[in-house]
Structure formats: C-alpha cells, structure tokens
Design an enzyme around this catalytic site. Structure first.
Site, short mmCIF file in Angstrom:
data_model
loop_
_atom_site.label_atom_id
_atom_site.label_comp_id
_atom_site.label_asym_id
_atom_site.label_seq_id
_atom_site.Cartn_x
_atom_site.Cartn_y
_atom_site.Cartn_z
CB SER A 90 40.32 41.19 32.68
OG SER A 90 40.21 40.45 33.85
CG ASP A 228 38.35 36.79 34.47
OD1 ASP A 228 38.94 35.70 34.48
OD2 ASP A 228 38.95 37.89 34.55
CG ASP A 232 42.86 37.19 36.01
OD1 ASP A 232 41.67 37.13 35.60
OD2 ASP A 232 43.44 38.27 36.25
MG MG Z 1 40.80 38.61 34.53
#
Ligand code: MG
Length: 427
Positions: A90, A228, A232
């Site tokens: 992430s 990012d 997401d």
């Molecule tokens: Mg993320």
C-alpha cells in the site's frame, strides 16, 4: 500466529516474506479453487507473486495472473473469481511488501477468514497436495480494461479539462492517465512509469505532493490527482494548486454520490453531519467502512483518501474516485467548491502511550471535560455541544492518537490540551 494487520500482511520484503507468500498461497488455494492474483510495482512484487501463485497451483486451485494493477482493479476482477490476492504494501516505503486478500465483493478477508489462513500457515491444519491435481496457471490481462469500462459507464459526458496525475511510480501508472484521457481529459502525467522505486514518499498527504501542487499551478490545470502505491487511495489538489484536506474530500464526494446515507470513521470532521447527511460512524480503518456498507449506504470513506463506492465494489477505489473528482471539476471550479464547504478547527496529534494509559485516564477525562455523550467503539470519543475529542491507542505504534474538533479554535485547543494533560497526569 497473527499475520494480519488492519490492511493485510505487511513486512520488509525478504526471503522470509517470499516463503510466507508461498504458505499463504497454499492456504488460500485450500480454501478457494478459483483465484485472481495481481501486484503493485514494487521490485519484490514478481518474487512474491510467483511464490503465492506456486502455493495456489500446488493445491489444485485455478489461478489467473492479472499482472501489475491497482488493488481496486483486482477487487473489481474478483467478482468473477472466488477470491483475489494482491501483492502490495500500500503506502509503505518501497522496501516493504505484503499481501491483501479480497472477497468477490471487494471487501477484505474477515477476521474468521484471516484466522483460517493463519491456522494453516501456522500448521494447525497443514495443507496437503497431490501431483496430479496441480494446475498450469494462466494470465488474465483484461482486468484493467474491464475496470475502466465499468467506470466509464458512470461518466458518459466528455469531461474536457486539464488534469495533472502524479502516479508516484505506483500501480496506477497506466490506468489513471488512460481512464481520464478516455473520459475526455487532457492529462499531464508525473512519475508515470512502473519502477516501484517511489520518487517521493508514496502516502498521498500534503507533505509529499509539492511536485504535483507546483505542476497544477504551472500548467493551469483544473485538478491534480495522487494515489498511494496500490491506488486504493486518491487525494486531490484544486485549481489553485492547494491540497484538498481529507475531510473536505469526503464532503465533496459524499455530496456528489447522490446518496444521503454515508459511512465514515469516528475521526472524520463533523462537517459531514452539518451538511445534512445521515452518517454512520465506524472504528478507524477503511475495512470497517466497507464492512458497514454491506448493511447499505450509498458512499463511504476514510479521510486518509480511501473512498468506497458500493456500486463498483466494497474495496476503496482510487481509480473510480479519480474519475469522480474529475467529473466534479468539469462542472464546478474546485477551489470555489472547497472554500464553500463548512470547516471547523481540527487538531490531530499523538503522545507516547498505549491502551492501558487511555483506560487509566478515562474516568478523569469524563469528570473534568463533562461530555454530553461518549462512545467506546474505538478508543474513547467524547462528544460535546460544540465539538468532540477522540483518544485512541494506535494499532501499529506505541502511541495514543488524539483528535479534537470544535466550532472555535479555542475550544478545540482546550479539548486537545486538556486531554494530553489528563492522560499524562494519570500515568
Ligand atoms: Mg493502499
């Protein structure tokens, strides 16, 4: 054995993590027999993806490799499979990597599903496999196209505006510029190559987006967009080159969703209630927002930049959010819109401490600050006539996070500073 944090498994990328990916592949392949896998751009991604895939194929599960793509694109593809695996850490730095496990509706694995995986990885229910059941594996190179086609259905008009996209060399390097161009935007792309070595910290917060803010000002663009590492999340910059704070993004996207029924986390601004939405609050963390949206609701989000559009999936979708904010910017000047929204003084910070310190201070906080109501859904939230205070132990660090918001700067400061004093005094 606890493997999962609030957003899947995340570790420094090394041979231990590659071994763990193999074990997770074996476990997931034992639970489900039709799986889509994908990864972000990190340099350790291929090693981890191959390891997870080997595990899946060894169990006899069918596995399709969707390649390098955002988590929400895997989540959208997962509707045609029994589960999805994303290799990503992430917004963590590039030396990290990890594993997110997704259900066909895009939601993250539940605690029960995570426990099943953990038990198998820990050897409680060891995985067995047979040579004559092992599958060949296939590629699945239509996931991005399908995600783009679905998003385009909701934006039939030609958007005709100039947008700067900072891909940060992450998973959206291709899809966001491609989607926005196909919606009619003129797109300037920054860091649009999949090196996986992020040129700036990949968390989309104001401190990391100087290049984007400058590029928006220099080019006269109507909008700037950042994601990012696995896209997401999406955050935006207005036409004056100003970063739009998360609480205002939540309000802007909620207003445009056409729904009055909104889900957000405990630590988001009271501006969302002030705007007339019916708001359900969850603990901090986007998986809680997704979980709550299973019970209904038109839109949900966390002010970190995780926006959930249930008509697409229950995974926060930074790509859909990019199209949505571009559509809004094609109708209204973003800087005017941002300045027109209600906004209250909001202080966020942290002090050293843990859950026990919060527990110890609880009675004194109640007695001295005299809230009109309290909530213990996640830490301790005290509600006042003119604002609120949230004191919660961090899930990842030995810190207590403190957030205070009030209608006046003096009141917000009073709630924040009093809570620090009371917690320190109760140690
Ligand atoms: Mg993320």
């Amino acid at each position: 054995m606890q493997l999962f944090g609030t957003s899947g498994i995340r570790r420094l990328a090394d041979s231990n993590l590659v071994e763990l990916a193999l074990q997770v592949g074996l476990a997931v392949g034992t639970m489900y027999d039709n799986v889509v896998v994908g990864r972000d751009t990190r340099t350790s991604g291929p090693a981890l993806l191959h390891a997870a895939t080997s595990g899946l194929l060894t169990t006899g599960a069918r596995c399709k490799d969707a390649g390098v793509l955002p988590t929400p694109s895997v989540a959208y593809a997962a509707r045609e499979f029994q589960t999805g695996i994303v290799i990503t850490a992430s917004h963590n730095p590039p030396q990290y990597n990890g594993i997110k496990l997704l259900n066909p509706d895009g939601s993250a694995f539940s605690p029960d599903q995570q426990k099943q995986v953990e038990d198998m990885v820990g050897g409680v229910n060891p995985v067995s496999s047979q040579w004559d059941r092992m599958q060949p594996g296939e590629s699945y190179n239509i996931a991005i196209e399908k995600h783009v086609e679905r998003i385009k259905q909701d934006f039939p008009d030609n958007l005709r505006l100039k947008v700067v996209v900072d891909c940060g060399c992450g998973a959206a390097y291709y899809i966001t510029p491609y989607l926005l161009r196909s919606l009619g935007c003129s797109v300037i792309t920054l860091n649009g190559y999949p090196s996986g070595i992020f040129p700036h910290d990949i968390e989309p917060i104001e401190a990391n987006l100087d290049e984007l803010m400058q590029a928006v000002r220099d080019s006269g663009a109507a909008l700037g967009i950042a994601h990012d590492g696995d896209a997401d999340r999406m955050m935006a910059v207005d036409d004056k080159g100003r970063f739009i704070p998360g609480d205002k993004m939540l309000a802007i996207l909620a207003r445009d969703s056409g729904s009055k029924d909104i889900v957000t986390t405990l630590d988001a601004s009271l501006n969302i209630e002030e705007m007339g939405f019916k708001v359900r609050r969850t603990p901090v963390g986007d998986p809680y927002v997704s979980e709550e949206l299973k019970k209904g609701g038109g839109f949900g989000g966390e002010t970190s930049g995780a926006w959930v559009f249930p008509q697409i999936s229950l995974c926060p979708d930074g790509i859909y959010a990019a199209a949505r904010i571009a559509s809004i910017a094609s109708r209204e000047q973003l800087s005017v819109l941002v300045d027109s929204l209600p906004s209250y003084p909001l202080l966020r910070g942290s002090i050293l401490g843990d859950r026990a310190n919060v527990e110890k201070a609880k009675d004194r906080l109640m007695a001295r600050l005299k809230p009109v109501s309290m909530d213990t859904l996640d830490g301790l939230k005290l509600n006042f006539k003119d604002g609120w205070l949230l004191v919660r132990p961090s899930g990842t660090e030995p810190k207590i996070r403190i957030t205070a918001e009030a209608r006046s700067e003096a009141a917000a400061r009073k709630y924040y500073e009093s809570s620090v004093k009371i917690i320190e005094g109760a140690r």
